[in-house]
Design a protein around this motif. Structure first.
Motif, PDB file in Angstrom:
ATOM      1  N   LYS A   1      37.288  23.214  18.223  1.00  0.00           N
ATOM      2  CA  LYS A   1      37.095  24.586  17.724  1.00  0.00           C
ATOM      3  C   LYS A   1      37.151  24.681  16.197  1.00  0.00           C
ATOM      4  O   LYS A   1      36.294  25.338  15.586  1.00  0.00           O
ATOM      5  CB  LYS A   1      38.119  25.525  18.358  1.00  0.00           C
ATOM      6  N   PRO A   2      38.130  24.050  15.512  1.00  0.00           N
ATOM      7  CA  PRO A   2      38.140  24.161  14.042  1.00  0.00           C
ATOM      8  C   PRO A   2      36.877  23.606  13.395  1.00  0.00           C
ATOM      9  O   PRO A   2      36.424  24.137  12.371  1.00  0.00           O
ATOM     10  CB  PRO A   2      39.379  23.340  13.642  1.00  0.00           C
ATOM     11  N   ALA A   3      36.314  22.557  13.968  1.00  0.00           N
ATOM     12  CA  ALA A   3      35.068  22.002  13.422  1.00  0.00           C
ATOM     13  C   ALA A   3      33.919  22.973  13.644  1.00  0.00           C
ATOM     14  O   ALA A   3      33.097  23.209  12.738  1.00  0.00           O
ATOM     15  CB  ALA A   3      34.771  20.655  14.072  1.00  0.00           C
ATOM     16  N   TRP A   4      33.833  23.547  14.849  1.00  0.00           N
ATOM     17  CA  TRP A   4      32.791  24.533  15.126  1.00  0.00           C
ATOM     18  C   TRP A   4      32.959  25.767  14.238  1.00  0.00           C
ATOM     19  O   TRP A   4      31.972  26.328  13.748  1.00  0.00           O
ATOM     20  CB  TRP A   4      32.832  24.936  16.591  1.00  0.00           C
ATOM     21  N   ASP A   5      34.207  26.193  14.033  1.00  0.00           N
ATOM     22  CA  ASP A   5      34.458  27.363  13.193  1.00  0.00           C
ATOM     23  C   ASP A   5      33.955  27.151  11.768  1.00  0.00           C
ATOM     24  O   ASP A   5      33.581  28.107  11.076  1.00  0.00           O
ATOM     25  CB  ASP A   5      35.954  27.685  13.159  1.00  0.00           C
ATOM     26  N   LYS A   6      33.945  25.911  11.319  1.00  0.00           N
ATOM     27  CA  LYS A   6      33.427  25.594   9.990  1.00  0.00           C
ATOM     28  C   LYS A   6      31.908  25.464   9.971  1.00  0.00           C
ATOM     29  O   LYS A   6      31.314  25.228   8.919  1.00  0.00           O
ATOM     30  CB  LYS A   6      34.038  24.282   9.483  1.00  0.00           C
ATOM     31  N   GLY A   7      31.292  25.581  11.129  1.00  0.00           N
ATOM     32  CA  GLY A   7      29.838  25.512  11.211  1.00  0.00           C
ATOM     33  C   GLY A   7      29.291  24.142  11.522  1.00  0.00           C
ATOM     34  O   GLY A   7      28.067  23.935  11.505  1.00  0.00           O
ATOM     35  N   TYR A   8      30.173  23.170  11.839  1.00  0.00           N
ATOM     36  CA  TYR A   8      29.703  21.824  12.156  1.00  0.00           C
ATOM     37  C   TYR A   8      29.410  21.721  13.648  1.00  0.00           C
ATOM     38  O   TYR A   8      30.308  21.889  14.483  1.00  0.00           O
ATOM     39  CB  TYR A   8      30.737  20.785  11.741  1.00  0.00           C
ATOM     40  N   THR A   9      28.161  21.424  13.962  1.00  0.00           N
ATOM     41  CA  THR A   9      27.740  21.329  15.364  1.00  0.00           C
ATOM     42  C   THR A   9      26.909  20.082  15.625  1.00  0.00           C
ATOM     43  O   THR A   9      26.268  19.971  16.665  1.00  0.00           O
ATOM     44  CB  THR A   9      26.919  22.573  15.761  1.00  0.00           C
ATOM     45  N   GLY A  10      26.869  19.155  14.663  1.00  0.00           N
ATOM     46  CA  GLY A  10      26.105  17.924  14.817  1.00  0.00           C
ATOM     47  C   GLY A  10      24.699  17.997  14.273  1.00  0.00           C
ATOM     48  O   GLY A  10      23.940  17.027  14.408  1.00  0.00           O
TER      49      GLY A  10
END
Length: 677
Positions: A171-180
């Motif tokens: 979740k913290p990675a997704w919250d930063k906009g990182y999705t691959g």
């Protein structure tokens, strides 16, 4: 018939079966290039099938008059190629036994208290409203996340469904906009169903091929045995918010697949897969390896080793390909993943599994080469398995998703997805940077209820079951954002210690040998800060599976290089086998290193007194300077930056040559123009 005779017959039969594996294909190294290779093929009755993957001037010759499978090599063609001055090296290909690292024997009905398919009602609802290919109106909310993908609630490993709310901290990675986004992952397996509604949008044909049928389309056979690659692909890059199945860890990454396991596997097949389009593919995920039967000692052949080396020195425009590998499913046979030459390679990110409740699954293998862990299946009726997409050629709505993906097969793609998020955060990461990030951010905490945790000389907790702990996607991207590339890798080698020490026949007794290292101080190879450690060991003992090998560092850190393997009753020796440990990461190389060989076998040993530690050597990989260099307020390296340095290739090639003789003779490295003698 006595026991000794039975064992002899079994051993002879095993050797006979193994010998029936020579094929009508030859890998041939022709430095002069393709035109010369074509002439040679024509001269000797071969058909040149083309270059082997990205391996320059390595060609696959096929002789269609030879049997496709034979118990014996073709000595005639060996003589012809040996005597030809244009041929530097060749090898007749042999069939390899490679297995997928999942378990499909556990059915939903086997789970206690689960008498019905929990998805039937959901799929009926979706089908009654509109096609499952369209967006669903159902919004699934878990742990502060919401998606319209119906199986997201079952993806406990990314929505807080583990012990005490643990998950992969995505979740913290997704919250930063990182999705691959912008990262390319390829699944080396039995193919992927690229028209699957949860994969089609992210499918990348340039990260895909079919080696088994020699065409570019990796679509698997729809025979029930080739779901594996598709399931792994879904874990990485299943499309988000499309109302189909679940969500991939890196749901905007590009996903490809290599169909290579649905046919005969040999060294050339593996090399072609591992070296596919290395400047386009960032991460290769593999959930297979040699038999996890508790007695096999096997690894990549010379071509696959060359593909690994090319990948880390030339892939991703010099930053190095990321190879993620499932550590193995031999737990029920008490196997040791350090006897697997893929997972114990310095070039691979070896990933183990933890159950939903934070314990070791029944299939887990212990070893000192495992870097970290992700979640996977555990005890039926107690732990859930992994929810992902499923393969079905007819795309039937009730067949295209599963919540039963299992084993370390399911762990490696999760790790690949997490690595994809880190690469999006910092595209300039090298293959070694990625290993540093994994080790520095992985968390022992969620897995501390399992026994076996120890602390190394740098204060890092490690476990032979879990490596440095549970991977942390949020921690990975945070550190990646400010990470500066590690310094040049140095390689320091000890002399070969010819010990010829008898291994005690009495159970519990041991023999030890010590190497005193200065870390190659005062030379270009100085290693002050350790990364990997290799021990190349040659010994004889019957049965080989009774032995335990323990290495102790100058800091007092103890790493078990080999656990006893009770099923390894016929094996007799290790011959320069490169045991790997990552447990000394960050320690100093200088000081006394002690190898202990312990007899852990049964009391009845008919070969007592015949065991011998013949020789051993240590290889220390690391840096002269402190590799952890996180500058303040520094820009993230752009994707065009490269940390490639030709001396890296030279250093690794030197070790490669010494580690893998006689497959590549000395002349191969010192003077490629010379022919094989």
């Amino acid at each position: 018939m006595d026991t000794g005779t039975v064992l002899l017959l079994v051993s002879s039969l095993a050797n006979c079966v193994q010998a029936r594996s020579y094929q009508n294909e030859f890998a041939v190294f022709v430095p002069a290039g393709e035109q010369t290779a074509n002439k040679l093929a024509l001269k000797y009755g071969f058909h040149n099938m083309g270059q082997i993957g990205d391996l320059d001037n390595y060609y696959l010759f096929e002789h269609r008059s030879l049997s496709k499978r034979s118990a014996n090599p073709s000595t005639h063609h060996h003589f012809l190629l040996t005597d030809d001055p244009e041929v530097t090296w060749f090898e007749q290909q042999k069939e390899l036994r490679r297995v997928k690292r999942d378990y499909q024997t556990v059915k939903k009905r086997d789970f206690a208290g689960d008498a019905s398919d929990i998805w039937d009602e959901l799929f009926e609802e979706l089908n009654s409203e509109k096609s499952i290919y369209n967006q669903s109106k159902i919004i699934v909310r878990r742990n502060g996340l919401q998606f319209s993908d119906p199986m997201f609630s079952s993806q406990w490993f990314i929505n807080g469904g583990g012990r005490n709310g643990a998950d992969m901290n995505v979740k913290p990675a997704w919250d930063k906009g990182y999705t691959g986004k912008g990262v390319v992952v390829s699944i080396l397996d039995d193919g992927i169903q690229h028209n699957h509604p949860d994969l089609a949008q992210n499918y990348d044909k340039f990260a895909s091929t079919d080696i088994n049928d020699s065409d570019p389309d990796p679509m698997p056979q729809d025979n029930g045995d080739n779901k594996h690659g598709t399931r792994c692909a879904g874990e990485v890059a299943a499309v988000a918010n499309n109302g189909v199945c679940g969500v991939g860890i890196a749901f905007n990454a590009s996903i490809g697949g290599v169909r290579m396991l649905d046919g005969v596997v040999n060294d050339a097949v593996e090399a072609r897969a591992l070296s596919l389009n290395p400047d386009h593919i960032d991460i290769y995920s593999a959930s297979w390896g040699p038999e996890d039967d508790g007695r096999t000692v096997d690894g990549p052949g010379p071509l696959a080793k060359r593909a690994f080396l090319n990948g880390v020195t030339r892939g991703r425009k010099g930053r190095g390909s990321i190879f993620v590998w499932a550590s193995g499913n031999g737990g029920r046979h008490i196997d040791d993943c350090n006897c697997d030459g893929y997972t114990n390679s310095i070039f691979t990110l070896s990933i183990s599994s933890a159950s939903q409740t934070g314990f070791k699954p029944w299939y887990l293998e212990q070893c000192s080469s495992t870097l970290a862990t992700t979640f996977s299946s555990g005890t039926p009726g107690q732990d859930d398995s992994i929810a992902t997409v499923d393969q079905d050629a007819r795309l039937r709505p009730h067949k295209i998703c599963t919540d039963q993906h299992t084993g370390t097969s399911a762990s490696a793609p999760i790790a690949a997805g997490v690595c994809a998020l880190a690469l999006e955060a910092n595209p300039g990461l090298t293959w070694r940077d990625m290993q540093h990030l994994v080790i520095m951010t992985s968390r022992p905490g969620p897995l501390l209820a399992e026994s076996g945790w120890m602390t190394n000389g740098r204060g890092r907790q490690y476990n032979h079951k879990f490596g440095y702990g549970l991977m942390d996607a949020g921690g990975m991207v945070d550190l990646a954002e400010k990470w500066k590339n590690v310094p040049l890798q140095h390689v320091c080698q000890s002399p070969v210690i010819i010990s010829d020490l008898p291994i005690p026949g009495e159970v519990g007794r041991s023999v030890s040998s010590t190497i005193v290292s200065d870390g190659c101080a005062g030379t270009l190879n100085v290693v002050n800060h350790l990364e990997h450690i290799q021990c190349k060991i040659s010994l004889t003992f019957v049965p080989r599976g009774s032995l335990m090998l323990v290495l102790t560092s100058p800091s007092g850190t103890r790493s078990t290089l080999l656990f006893p393997r009770p099923r390894d009753t016929l094996g007799q020796s290790f011959d320069d086998w490169p045991f790997l440990s990552v447990h000394f990461w960050g320690e100093y190389s200088a000081g006394s290193w002690t190898l202990e060989v312990i007899n852990m076998g049964a009391d009845r040993n008919f070969n007592r007194g015949q065991g011998m530690l013949h020789k051993w050597q240590m290889i220390w990989y690391g840096t002269e300077e402190n590799p952890v260099r996180i500058p303040r307020n520094s820009p993230i390296p752009s994707s065009s930056q490269s940390s490639f340095n030709p001396s890296i290739s030279s250093s690794l090639s030197s070790i490669f040559q010494q580690s893998f003789q006689p497959a590549f003779p000395q002349s191969f490295f010192s003077n490629p123009a010379r022919r094989k003698k």
